[in-house]
Design a protein around this motif. Structure first.
Motif, short mmCIF file in Angstrom:
data_model
loop_
_atom_site.label_atom_id
_atom_site.label_comp_id
_atom_site.label_asym_id
_atom_site.label_seq_id
_atom_site.Cartn_x
_atom_site.Cartn_y
_atom_site.Cartn_z
N ARG A 214 0.87 -1.18 0.00
CA ARG A 214 0.00 0.00 0.00
C ARG A 214 0.90 1.23 0.00
N PRO A 215 0.37 2.38 -0.38
CA PRO A 215 1.21 3.59 -0.38
C PRO A 215 1.67 3.95 1.03
N VAL A 216 2.93 4.37 1.13
CA VAL A 216 3.50 4.82 2.40
C VAL A 216 4.11 6.21 2.18
N GLN A 217 3.81 7.14 3.07
CA GLN A 217 4.29 8.52 2.91
C GLN A 217 5.16 8.97 4.08
N PHE A 218 6.09 9.87 3.75
CA PHE A 218 6.95 10.49 4.75
C PHE A 218 6.91 12.00 4.50
N ARG A 219 6.64 12.77 5.55
CA ARG A 219 6.48 14.22 5.42
C ARG A 219 7.47 14.95 6.32
N PHE A 220 8.03 16.03 5.77
CA PHE A 220 8.97 16.87 6.50
C PHE A 220 8.63 18.34 6.21
N ASP A 221 8.99 19.21 7.14
CA ASP A 221 8.74 20.64 6.96
C ASP A 221 9.62 21.23 5.87
N ALA A 222 10.73 20.58 5.57
CA ALA A 222 11.64 21.00 4.51
C ALA A 222 12.37 19.76 3.99
N VAL A 223 13.11 19.92 2.90
CA VAL A 223 13.90 18.79 2.39
C VAL A 223 14.86 18.37 3.50
N PRO A 224 14.79 17.12 3.95
CA PRO A 224 15.63 16.68 5.08
C PRO A 224 17.10 16.60 4.71
N PRO A 225 17.98 16.70 5.70
CA PRO A 225 19.42 16.58 5.43
C PRO A 225 19.79 15.14 5.09
N THR A 228 18.79 11.61 7.09
CA THR A 228 17.53 11.69 7.85
C THR A 228 16.40 10.95 7.15
N LEU A 229 16.28 11.18 5.84
CA LEU A 229 15.21 10.52 5.09
C LEU A 229 15.46 9.01 5.03
N ARG A 230 16.69 8.62 4.76
CA ARG A 230 17.00 7.19 4.69
C ARG A 230 16.61 6.49 5.99
N GLN A 231 16.94 7.10 7.12
CA GLN A 231 16.62 6.49 8.40
C GLN A 231 15.12 6.42 8.61
N ALA A 232 14.40 7.48 8.21
CA ALA A 232 12.94 7.49 8.36
C ALA A 232 12.30 6.38 7.53
N VAL A 233 12.78 6.20 6.30
CA VAL A 233 12.22 5.15 5.43
C VAL A 233 12.59 3.77 5.97
N ALA A 234 13.83 3.60 6.39
CA ALA A 234 14.28 2.30 6.93
C ALA A 234 13.47 1.91 8.15
N ASP A 235 13.19 2.89 9.01
CA ASP A 235 12.46 2.59 10.25
C ASP A 235 10.94 2.58 10.04
N HIS A 255 15.97 -2.29 -0.79
CA HIS A 255 17.20 -1.64 -1.25
C HIS A 255 16.87 -0.56 -2.29
N LEU A 256 16.07 -0.89 -3.29
CA LEU A 256 15.67 0.09 -4.30
C LEU A 256 14.99 1.29 -3.65
N THR A 257 14.11 1.02 -2.71
CA THR A 257 13.37 2.09 -2.05
C THR A 257 14.32 3.07 -1.36
N LEU A 258 15.30 2.54 -0.65
CA LEU A 258 16.25 3.40 0.05
C LEU A 258 17.12 4.19 -0.92
N VAL A 259 17.55 3.55 -1.99
CA VAL A 259 18.39 4.24 -2.99
C VAL A 259 17.59 5.34 -3.68
N PHE A 260 16.38 5.02 -4.12
CA PHE A 260 15.56 6.00 -4.82
C PHE A 260 15.18 7.16 -3.90
N ALA A 261 14.91 6.86 -2.65
CA ALA A 261 14.54 7.92 -1.71
C ALA A 261 15.65 8.95 -1.61
#
Length: 274
Positions: A214-225, A228-235, A255-261
Motif C-alpha cells: 500500500r502507499p506509504v508517505q513520509f512528510r517533512f517541513d523542509a527537504v531533510p538533510p 535523515t530521510l533514509r533512516q525514516a524510510v528504513a524505520d 534496497h531500491l526504495t532506500l536508494v531512490f529515496a
C-alpha cells in the motif's frame, strides 16, 4: 476472456438495488483478464457521461472512467501548474500498448489496487482524494493513501463505486521527482517513488509505492538533510509491508526504495536551492 457466468450488462444508472454477483464495469481490462465465476451482472459506468478531466477550484478532478490515454494527453491549464511530466511518467509506468491505454481507466487501476498500479502512485503522491458513491447516491471521500488498504484490497464496501479522484491545487503546483525500478526494462514496477516539494512553504513529501503493498508517505517541513530521510524510510516501513512476488524479493525492493529515496531527496534539494 469470455465471462460465461455473466447474464446481463446494464447501464449503471439502471442498476437499481445492488446484488451479490454484481460488478462495476469501466475499462474492463482486469474483469476480462481472468475468470470471474462469482459475477452475474456488469453495471456499466462508461455511459454515465462523466467528463474525463475537470479543473475546479479544488484542483483537478479525474473521472473514474477517464482512460489512460485521455490522462496522458493532459495539457497545462491557465493558473494551474498541472504536472504534465509526472502524469506522463506515471502513465508510461503501465508499460502497456496503446490498445490498453485507450481502454484502461484511472478508476480501474485504483480499484484493482495492485501495488504496481501507477495511478495509485500518482494519486497518493499528490494527496489525491477518492469520491465514493453508492447506487442510492450516498457518497464519502477518502485519501488515496487510505483508499488502497493492501495488495488487491480497498476501502470500498459492497455496492460502492469510485466516482472520481481529485488532485488538490496546492499539490499540483509542487516540484516533483520520480524514480522507478523493475527486474527488466519492460517489467512490472518493483519500486516507484515520487517526491515533491512545495514552492510556497518548502515542505517535502516522499511517497513509496510498488515496493510496498500500500502507499506509504513520509512528510517533512523542509527537504531533510542527508541520512535523515533514509533512516525514516528504513524505520518507517515494516518488513511485512514490502511486496514479495516473482517481480522482486522484499530485500531487493527495500534496497531500491532506500536508494531512490536518497536520489529524490538530493534532486529536490538541488532544485530548491536558489
Amino acid at each position: 476472456m469470455d465471462l460465461n457466468t455473466v447474464r446481463a450488462v446494464i447501464p449503471a444508472s439502471a442498476a437499481g438495488r445492488w446484488r451479490a454477483g454484481d460488478a462495476w464495469l469501466a475499462g474492463g481490462t482486469y474483469l476480462f483478464s481472468e475468470p470471474q465465476q462469482h459475477l452475474h451482472r456488469l453495471l456499466d459506468l462508461t455511459g454515465e457521461g462523466w467528463p474525463a478531466l475537470t479543473v475546479t477550484p479544488r484542483g483537478l478532478e479525474i473521472a473514474a472512467t477517464c482512460t489512460i490515454s485521455e490522462l496522458a494527453a493532459i495539457v497545462p491549464v491557465p493558473h494551474q501548474m498541472i504536472p504534465g511530466e509526472l502524469v506522463r511518467q506515471c502513465c508510461a509506468a503501465f508499460l502497456a500498448s496503446f490498445k490498453i491505454w485507450n481502454v484502461a481507466t484511472v478508476g480501474g487501476n485504483l480499484c484493482t489496487a495492485l501495488p504496481a498500479g501507477p495511478m495509485i502512485s500518482l494519486g497518493a503522491a499528490l494527496d489525491g482524494t477518492c469520491l465514493l458513491r453508492t447506487p442510492a447516491g450516498d457518497s464519502r471521500e477518502l485519501p488515496v493513501t487510505e483508499f488502497v488498504t493492501g495488495a488487491g484490497t480497498t476501502a470500498l464496501v459492497p455496492g460502492e463505486f469510485l466516482r472520481s479522484m481529485t488532485l488538490p491545487a496546492p499539490a499540483l503546483r509542487c516540484r516533483t521527482a520520480f524514480r522507478k525500478g523493475s527486474l527488466f526494462p519492460l517489467g512490472r514496477s518493483a519500486a516507484l517513488l515520487i517526491g515533491r516539494t512545495d514552492a510556497v512553504d518548502g515542505s517535502f513529501v516522499l511517497t513509496v509505492t510498488a515496493s510496498t503493498v500500500r502507499p506509504v508517505q513520509f512528510r517533512f517541513d523542509a527537504v531533510p538533510p542527508p541520512g535523515t530521510l533514509r533512516q525514516a524510510v528504513a524505520d518507517g516501513i515494516p518488513a511485512e509491508v514490502y511486496v514479495d512476488d516473482v517481480h522482486g524479493l522484499p530485500a531487493w525492493r527495500r534496497h531500491l526504495t532506500l536508494v531512490f529515496a536518497e536520489q529524490i531527496r538530493t534532486e529536490l534539494a538541488e532544485r530548491s536551492t536558489p
